[in-house]
Design an enzyme around this catalytic site. Structure first.
Site, PDB file in Angstrom:
ATOM      1  N   GLY A   1      98.428  29.927  42.937  1.00  0.00           N
ATOM      2  CA  GLY A   1      97.560  28.997  42.122  1.00  0.00           C
ATOM      3  C   GLY A   1      96.089  29.238  42.248  1.00  0.00           C
ATOM      4  O   GLY A   1      95.749  29.401  43.614  1.00  0.00           O
TER       5      GLY A   1
ATOM      6  N   ARG B   1     101.183  35.469  41.155  1.00  0.00           N
ATOM      7  CA  ARG B   1     102.164  34.962  41.975  1.00  0.00           C
ATOM      8  C   ARG B   1     103.233  36.119  42.258  1.00  0.00           C
ATOM      9  O   ARG B   1     104.421  35.950  42.491  1.00  0.00           O
ATOM     10  CB  ARG B   1     103.042  33.749  41.521  1.00  0.00           C
ATOM     11  CG  ARG B   1     102.149  32.535  41.353  1.00  0.00           C
ATOM     12  CD  ARG B   1     102.842  30.996  41.384  1.00  0.00           C
ATOM     13  NE  ARG B   1     102.438  29.962  40.706  1.00  0.00           N
ATOM     14  CZ  ARG B   1     101.660  28.969  41.540  1.00  0.00           C
ATOM     15  NH1 ARG B   1     101.477  29.453  42.958  1.00  0.00           N
ATOM     16  NH2 ARG B   1     101.000  28.155  41.076  1.00  0.00           N
TER      17      ARG B   1
ATOM     18  N   ASP C   1     100.432  29.433  51.172  1.00  0.00           N
ATOM     19  CA  ASP C   1     101.691  29.886  51.979  1.00  0.00           C
ATOM     20  C   ASP C   1     102.298  31.290  51.370  1.00  0.00           C
ATOM     21  O   ASP C   1     102.874  32.059  52.226  1.00  0.00           O
ATOM     22  CB  ASP C   1     102.794  28.851  52.294  1.00  0.00           C
ATOM     23  CG  ASP C   1     103.649  29.067  53.319  1.00  0.00           C
ATOM     24  OD1 ASP C   1     103.358  29.406  54.391  1.00  0.00           O
ATOM     25  OD2 ASP C   1     104.800  29.138  52.899  1.00  0.00           O
TER      26      ASP C   1
ATOM     27  N   THR D   1      94.303  26.256  48.845  1.00  0.00           N
ATOM     28  CA  THR D   1      95.128  25.514  48.029  1.00  0.00           C
ATOM     29  C   THR D   1      94.788  24.297  47.821  1.00  0.00           C
ATOM     30  O   THR D   1      94.216  23.515  48.836  1.00  0.00           O
ATOM     31  CB  THR D   1      96.538  25.369  48.658  1.00  0.00           C
ATOM     32  OG1 THR D   1      97.334  24.349  47.891  1.00  0.00           O
ATOM     33  CG2 THR D   1      96.756  25.252  49.955  1.00  0.00           C
TER      34      THR D   1
ATOM     35  N   ASP E   1      96.778  21.768  47.212  1.00  0.00           N
ATOM     36  CA  ASP E   1      97.736  20.938  48.159  1.00  0.00           C
ATOM     37  C   ASP E   1      97.453  20.500  49.493  1.00  0.00           C
ATOM     38  O   ASP E   1      97.845  19.515  49.823  1.00  0.00           O
ATOM     39  CB  ASP E   1      99.147  21.812  47.746  1.00  0.00           C
ATOM     40  CG  ASP E   1      99.503  21.984  46.533  1.00  0.00           C
ATOM     41  OD1 ASP E   1      98.820  21.473  45.643  1.00  0.00           O
ATOM     42  OD2 ASP E   1     100.345  22.931  46.326  1.00  0.00           O
TER      43      ASP E   1
ATOM     44  N   ASP F   1      98.339  21.876  52.027  1.00  0.00           N
ATOM     45  CA  ASP F   1      99.605  21.701  52.806  1.00  0.00           C
ATOM     46  C   ASP F   1      99.873  22.885  53.806  1.00  0.00           C
ATOM     47  O   ASP F   1     100.926  23.053  54.279  1.00  0.00           O
ATOM     48  CB  ASP F   1     100.970  21.897  51.800  1.00  0.00           C
ATOM     49  CG  ASP F   1     101.061  23.061  50.797  1.00  0.00           C
ATOM     50  OD1 ASP F   1      99.927  23.817  50.834  1.00  0.00           O
ATOM     51  OD2 ASP F   1     102.046  23.161  50.135  1.00  0.00           O
TER      52      ASP F   1
ATOM     53  N   MET G   1      99.176  16.782  41.172  1.00  0.00           N
ATOM     54  CA  MET G   1     100.077  17.787  41.884  1.00  0.00           C
ATOM     55  C   MET G   1      99.935  17.509  43.358  1.00  0.00           C
ATOM     56  O   MET G   1      99.572  16.563  44.040  1.00  0.00           O
ATOM     57  CB  MET G   1      99.215  19.065  41.732  1.00  0.00           C
ATOM     58  CG  MET G   1      99.419  19.410  40.256  1.00  0.00           C
ATOM     59  SD  MET G   1      98.327  21.188  39.879  1.00  0.00           S
ATOM     60  CE  MET G   1      99.093  21.518  38.372  1.00  0.00           C
TER      61      MET G   1
ATOM     62  N   ARG H   1     102.734  19.660  45.200  1.00  0.00           N
ATOM     63  CA  ARG H   1     104.169  20.384  45.420  1.00  0.00           C
ATOM     64  C   ARG H   1     104.928  19.451  46.364  1.00  0.00           C
ATOM     65  O   ARG H   1     105.161  18.290  45.837  1.00  0.00           O
ATOM     66  CB  ARG H   1     103.801  21.671  45.901  1.00  0.00           C
ATOM     67  CG  ARG H   1     104.927  22.576  45.280  1.00  0.00           C
ATOM     68  CD  ARG H   1     104.516  23.918  45.528  1.00  0.00           C
ATOM     69  NE  ARG H   1     104.891  24.793  44.196  1.00  0.00           N
ATOM     70  CZ  ARG H   1     104.373  25.921  43.898  1.00  0.00           C
ATOM     71  NH1 ARG H   1     103.430  26.301  44.992  1.00  0.00           N
ATOM     72  NH2 ARG H   1     104.615  26.317  42.842  1.00  0.00           N
TER      73      ARG H   1
ATOM     74  N   ARG I   1     101.821   3.191  30.969  1.00  0.00           N
ATOM     75  CA  ARG I   1     101.286   4.372  30.607  1.00  0.00           C
ATOM     76  C   ARG I   1     100.986   5.376  31.706  1.00  0.00           C
ATOM     77  O   ARG I   1     100.898   5.070  32.954  1.00  0.00           O
ATOM     78  CB  ARG I   1     100.073   4.256  29.887  1.00  0.00           C
ATOM     79  CG  ARG I   1      99.931   3.336  28.684  1.00  0.00           C
ATOM     80  CD  ARG I   1     100.446   4.088  27.439  1.00  0.00           C
ATOM     81  NE  ARG I   1     100.288   3.458  26.086  1.00  0.00           N
ATOM     82  CZ  ARG I   1     100.992   2.262  25.737  1.00  0.00           C
ATOM     83  NH1 ARG I   1     102.308   2.183  26.354  1.00  0.00           N
ATOM     84  NH2 ARG I   1     100.749   1.826  24.496  1.00  0.00           N
TER      85      ARG I   1
ATOM     86  N   GLN J   1      93.023  19.313  37.786  1.00  0.00           N
ATOM     87  CA  GLN J   1      92.678  19.243  39.374  1.00  0.00           C
ATOM     88  C   GLN J   1      92.235  20.616  39.710  1.00  0.00           C
ATOM     89  O   GLN J   1      91.865  20.695  40.988  1.00  0.00           O
ATOM     90  CB  GLN J   1      93.890  18.773  39.985  1.00  0.00           C
ATOM     91  CG  GLN J   1      94.265  17.414  39.882  1.00  0.00           C
ATOM     92  CD  GLN J   1      95.906  17.199  39.862  1.00  0.00           C
ATOM     93  OE1 GLN J   1      96.153  16.724  41.187  1.00  0.00           O
ATOM     94  NE2 GLN J   1      96.750  17.503  39.127  1.00  0.00           N
TER      95      GLN J   1
HETATM   96  O1  F6P Z   1      99.845  24.961  44.850  1.00  0.00           O
HETATM   97  C1  F6P Z   1      99.066  24.701  43.615  1.00  0.00           C
HETATM   98  C2  F6P Z   1      99.678  23.983  42.352  1.00  0.00           C
HETATM   99  O2  F6P Z   1      98.669  23.565  41.824  1.00  0.00           O
HETATM  100  C3  F6P Z   1     101.045  22.971  42.723  1.00  0.00           C
HETATM  101  O3  F6P Z   1     100.013  21.542  42.909  1.00  0.00           O
HETATM  102  C4  F6P Z   1     101.432  22.734  41.523  1.00  0.00           C
HETATM  103  O4  F6P Z   1     102.822  22.482  41.793  1.00  0.00           O
HETATM  104  C5  F6P Z   1     101.583  24.240  41.176  1.00  0.00           C
HETATM  105  O5  F6P Z   1     100.572  25.039  41.745  1.00  0.00           O
HETATM  106  C6  F6P Z   1     101.447  24.562  39.638  1.00  0.00           C
HETATM  107  O6  F6P Z   1     101.595  25.851  39.464  1.00  0.00           O
HETATM  108  P1  F6P Z   1     101.394  26.585  38.034  1.00  0.00           P
HETATM  109  O7  F6P Z   1      99.662  26.882  37.826  1.00  0.00           O
HETATM  110  O8  F6P Z   1     102.337  27.790  38.212  1.00  0.00           O
HETATM  111  O9  F6P Z   1     101.915  25.593  36.799  1.00  0.00           O
END
Ligand code: F6P
Length: 342
Positions: A10, A72, A103, A125, A127, A129, A169, A171, A266, A274
């Site tokens: 991503g 990916r 990763d 990333t 994330d 992570d 987001m 993950r 809501r 993001q």
């Molecule tokens: O790893 C980055 C991320 O934005 C995650 O937070 C999210 O789950 C995923 O990629 C979304 O991926 P895509 O862009 O394939 O919808």
């Protein structure tokens, strides 16, 4: 040297800042030839290359996305993929590859060492992570955007006496939710590392009501799940690295909260907002430092390593200590956030 650079997975705000730093440092300090590889590892499978000179990277520092594109694609899921990469890299004369990724992308860089591809990794990333580094670039921007969203939701939640849920987001980790929740003054933060009890969430909301606060702000990470339950999946489609798409936990929560508190609720799913757009100053600087360090590592011959931020220093860590080792949130920080729940 002739060095390839690619971005995979991503996108994250700051990829272009890394590419710019790699090109500027490589050409100016080492007389390198830098070759852009299109769309992550797919470019190496399909010979999609684009030479990068100083002008090609001029003006890209504040731009989101990746001038090289991303994907990916997992070469280890393609018949003869790694061998194809070696053949194409050889024909293109690439002596090393700088892989900008999370990763998944870095696990390929790590495994390609078995085929003698010389790689250096750059941690990317939103994330945050990845192990081995305190921060990945892109994360700070995602937190800033989520915080701004919370600030905006705050006033409308208060005006309508509603519960507002912001789904972010991340993950399988709650870094974005936790930091944005802290910065935006969320009344409850739900993260994958701490499965939630819906009754407890409702109790926080009721506690606020008792002291006259008839609105609440909740941040939920897409990977958060109820105790004993599973993550909520947006799509069962599995990518080449075995991931499903998470999403929808906000809607699940909204129904449950309305049921147990009677308060109108809501949901806002922040999604790719993001990830898109311009990086913060912090991410531009971090990405630039990573890019410079990556090309320096290549010239030190330190292959199989990733550049990383530890404290305020840029260091290098072996990819073997990074890949497959998810970095979860700091529970000390979570306990600080918890003081403000309810
Ligand atoms: O790893 C980055 C991320 O934005 C995650 O937070 C999210 O789950 C995923 O990629 C979304 O991926 P895509 O862009 O394939 O919808």
């Amino acid at each position: 040297m002739k060095i390839g650079v690619l971005s995979g997975g991503g996108d994250a705000p700051g990829i272009n800042a890394v590419i710019r730093a790699v090109v500027r440092r490589g050409i100016q300090s080492y007389n390198d030839e830098i070759i852009g590889i299109r769309d992550g590892w797919r470019g190496l499978l399909e010979n999609a290359f684009t030479p990068l000179n100083l002008n090609a990277v001029s003006g890209i520092l504040p731009r989101g996305g990746s001038i090289l594109g991303t994907s990916r694609t997992n070469p280890f899921k393609r018949e003869g993929g790694p061998e194809q990469i070696m053949e194409n890299a050889g024909k293109a004369g690439l002596e090393a590859v700088i892989a900008i990724g999370g990763d998944d992308t870095l696990s390929v860089a790590y495994k390609m060492a078995d085929y003698r591809l010389k790689c250096v990794g750059v941690p990317k990333t939103i994330d945050n992570d990845l192990s081995g580094t305190d921060y990945t670039f892109g994360f700070n921007t995602a937190v800033a955007i989520a915080t701004e969203a919370l600030d905006r939701l705050h006033s409308t939640a208060e005006a309508h006496n509603r519960v507002m849920i912001l789904e972010v987001m991340g993950r399988y980790t709650g870094h974005i939710a936790l930091e944005a929740g802290l910065a935006g003054g969320a009344d409850v933060i739900l993260i994958p590392e701490k499965p939630f009890d819906i009754e407890e969430v409702c109790e926080y909301i009721r506690r606020r009501q008792k002291r006259g606060r008839n609105f609440s702000l909740i941040v939920v990470a897409e990977g958060a799940k109820p105790k004993g339950g599973k993550e909520i999946v947006y799509s069962e489609r599995i990518d080449e690295f075995g991931h499903i798409s998470l999403g929808g936990v906000g809607y699940y929560l909204a129904k449950e909260i309305e049921k147990c508190t009677g308060i109108e609720t809501r949901v806002v799913v922040l999604g790719h907002i993001q990830r898109g757009g311009s990086p913060t100053a912090y991410d531009r600087i971090l990405a630039t430092r990573f890019g410079i360090a990556a090309i320096d590592l290549v010239h030190e011959g330190k292959f199989g390593y990733m550049v990383a931020l530890q404290g305020n220093k840029i260091v290098s860590v072996p990819l073997k200590d990074v890949v497959g080792k998810r970095k979860t949130v700091d529970l000390e920080l979570y306990n600080i956030a918890k003081v403000f729940f309810g």
